[in-house]
Design a protein around this motif. Structure first.
Motif, PDB file in Angstrom:
ATOM      1  N   LEU A 114      -2.991   0.394  80.860  1.00  0.00           N
ATOM      2  CA  LEU A 114      -2.504  -0.138  79.581  1.00  0.00           C
ATOM      3  C   LEU A 114      -3.403  -1.261  79.075  1.00  0.00           C
ATOM      4  O   LEU A 114      -3.679  -1.347  77.869  1.00  0.00           O
ATOM      5  N   GLN A 115      -3.867  -2.109  79.968  1.00  0.00           N
ATOM      6  CA  GLN A 115      -4.766  -3.189  79.560  1.00  0.00           C
ATOM      7  C   GLN A 115      -6.082  -2.629  79.024  1.00  0.00           C
ATOM      8  O   GLN A 115      -6.615  -3.129  78.034  1.00  0.00           O
ATOM      9  N   MET A 116      -6.603  -1.584  79.668  1.00  0.00           N
ATOM     10  CA  MET A 116      -7.832  -0.961  79.161  1.00  0.00           C
ATOM     11  C   MET A 116      -7.612  -0.369  77.768  1.00  0.00           C
ATOM     12  O   MET A 116      -8.464  -0.480  76.898  1.00  0.00           O
ATOM     13  N   LEU A 117      -6.446   0.260  77.570  1.00  0.00           N
ATOM     14  CA  LEU A 117      -6.137   0.814  76.250  1.00  0.00           C
ATOM     15  C   LEU A 117      -6.017  -0.291  75.212  1.00  0.00           C
ATOM     16  O   LEU A 117      -6.512  -0.162  74.089  1.00  0.00           O
ATOM     17  N   MET A 118      -5.347  -1.388  75.581  1.00  0.00           N
ATOM     18  CA  MET A 118      -5.195  -2.502  74.632  1.00  0.00           C
ATOM     19  C   MET A 118      -6.527  -3.179  74.338  1.00  0.00           C
ATOM     20  O   MET A 118      -6.716  -3.740  73.267  1.00  0.00           O
ATOM     21  N   ASP A 119      -7.463  -3.113  75.262  1.00  0.00           N
ATOM     22  CA  ASP A 119      -8.800  -3.647  75.006  1.00  0.00           C
ATOM     23  C   ASP A 119      -9.536  -2.824  73.949  1.00  0.00           C
ATOM     24  O   ASP A 119     -10.423  -3.330  73.271  1.00  0.00           O
ATOM     25  N   LYS A 120      -9.178  -1.570  73.798  1.00  0.00           N
ATOM     26  CA  LYS A 120      -9.831  -0.693  72.820  1.00  0.00           C
ATOM     27  C   LYS A 120      -9.296  -0.908  71.406  1.00  0.00           C
ATOM     28  O   LYS A 120      -9.941  -0.534  70.438  1.00  0.00           O
ATOM     29  N   ILE A 121      -8.094  -1.485  71.294  1.00  0.00           N
ATOM     30  CA  ILE A 121      -7.512  -1.735  69.972  1.00  0.00           C
ATOM     31  C   ILE A 121      -8.259  -2.899  69.327  1.00  0.00           C
ATOM     32  O   ILE A 121      -8.442  -3.943  69.936  1.00  0.00           O
ATOM     33  N   GLU A 122      -8.658  -2.709  68.100  1.00  0.00           N
ATOM     34  CA  GLU A 122      -9.490  -3.709  67.430  1.00  0.00           C
ATOM     35  C   GLU A 122      -8.644  -4.772  66.739  1.00  0.00           C
ATOM     36  O   GLU A 122      -8.763  -4.994  65.528  1.00  0.00           O
ATOM     37  N   MET A 123      -7.810  -5.435  67.527  1.00  0.00           N
ATOM     38  CA  MET A 123      -7.034  -6.567  67.055  1.00  0.00           C
ATOM     39  C   MET A 123      -6.644  -7.395  68.267  1.00  0.00           C
ATOM     40  O   MET A 123      -6.585  -6.868  69.375  1.00  0.00           O
ATOM     41  N   PRO A 124      -6.422  -8.675  68.082  1.00  0.00           N
ATOM     42  CA  PRO A 124      -6.019  -9.503  69.219  1.00  0.00           C
ATOM     43  C   PRO A 124      -4.633  -9.112  69.729  1.00  0.00           C
ATOM     44  O   PRO A 124      -3.710  -8.919  68.940  1.00  0.00           O
ATOM     45  N   ILE A 125      -4.504  -8.965  71.023  1.00  0.00           N
ATOM     46  CA  ILE A 125      -3.222  -8.669  71.662  1.00  0.00           C
ATOM     47  C   ILE A 125      -3.092  -9.611  72.850  1.00  0.00           C
ATOM     48  O   ILE A 125      -4.070  -9.859  73.564  1.00  0.00           O
ATOM     49  N   TRP A 126      -1.892 -10.125  73.070  1.00  0.00           N
ATOM     50  CA  TRP A 126      -1.692 -11.055  74.165  1.00  0.00           C
ATOM     51  C   TRP A 126      -0.303 -10.912  74.756  1.00  0.00           C
ATOM     52  O   TRP A 126       0.608 -10.387  74.119  1.00  0.00           O
ATOM     53  N   ILE A 127      -0.156 -11.389  75.975  1.00  0.00           N
ATOM     54  CA  ILE A 127       1.128 -11.442  76.676  1.00  0.00           C
ATOM     55  C   ILE A 127       1.284 -12.859  77.194  1.00  0.00           C
ATOM     56  O   ILE A 127       0.340 -13.437  77.738  1.00  0.00           O
ATOM     57  N   ARG A 128       2.478 -13.411  77.012  1.00  0.00           N
ATOM     58  CA  ARG A 128       2.770 -14.762  77.494  1.00  0.00           C
ATOM     59  C   ARG A 128       3.701 -14.683  78.700  1.00  0.00           C
ATOM     60  O   ARG A 128       4.537 -13.794  78.798  1.00  0.00           O
ATOM     61  N   SER A 129       3.563 -15.648  79.584  1.00  0.00           N
ATOM     62  CA  SER A 129       4.456 -15.737  80.737  1.00  0.00           C
ATOM     63  C   SER A 129       5.768 -16.380  80.295  1.00  0.00           C
ATOM     64  O   SER A 129       5.903 -16.810  79.142  1.00  0.00           O
TER      65      SER A 129
END
Length: 195
Positions: A114-129
């Motif tokens: 999933l992280q590799m897929l989200m790296d391919k999306i051309e927009m900032p994506i983040w997860i917070r603890s």
């Protein structure tokens, strides 16, 4: 269960059986078709280990999983001129541990995919603890905040938005359990949730 290749022989001798419900073939000729009764990763590992044992006398021990989800131990060693493989059931505690390890590996592989897929999306994506700090960001987030990579972002606590916007996001996330985007101060926002 034992599988023994005597010196110079290509066809092994298979003896013994393991429990019926484990998904291990009862017909000795089918036991060597590891891909038919072991999970694919397990089958590949064992086939490579057996090749190394038979060609280079390299011993091995591994816990593999059958297609029915039963973990079993497979160990190989040489004895005289023979290559000997032993398959054995695990104790209840070792079975439970092996299943946990297997589940953990699947979860890690899923998250990494999933992280590799989200790296391919051309927009900032983040997860917070849970405490609100950045736990993971994709490469586009790192680029947007001018960091060399995701680890650099986490280490620096580099934020994409200013303090006021972050406070608004935090307030909405705390009130609703998740921030799912929308317009704040005339900006567009992406989903931010707690781990």
């Amino acid at each position: 269960m034992s599988i023994i290749w005597s010196h110079g022989e290509t066809k092994p001798t298979v003896s013994g059986q393991l429990e019926q419900g484990a998904g291990i073939p009862t017909v000795s000729a089918q036991v060597l078709a590891f891909g038919r009764w072991l999970e694919p990763n397990s089958a590949v590992r064992i086939e490579h280990a057996i090749d190394a044992l038979r060609q280079n006398a390299a011993p091995f021990a591994d816990i593999v999983t059958t297609l029915k989800g039963t973990p079993i131990e497979i160990a190989g060693r040489t004895s005289g001129g023979a290559a000997v493989i032993r398959l054995s059931n695990l104790s209840h505690e070792r079975t439970a541990h092996a299943k946990l390890v297997n589940a953990h590996e699947r979860i890690v592989n899923t998250v990494e995919t999933l992280q590799m897929l989200m790296d391919k999306i051309e927009m900032p994506i983040w997860i917070r603890s849970g405490d609100g700090s950045l736990a993971w960001v994709n490469t586009n987030f790192a680029k947007a905040v001018e960091c060399k990579d995701s680890d650099d972002v986490i280490e620096r606590s580099a934020e994409l938005f200013g303090g006021q916007a972050l406070r608004q996001i935090t307030e909405k996330r705390q009130a609703q359990g998740v921030f799912s985007g929308g317009a704040l101060d005339n900006c567009c926002w992406w989903r931010s949730s707690r781990l």
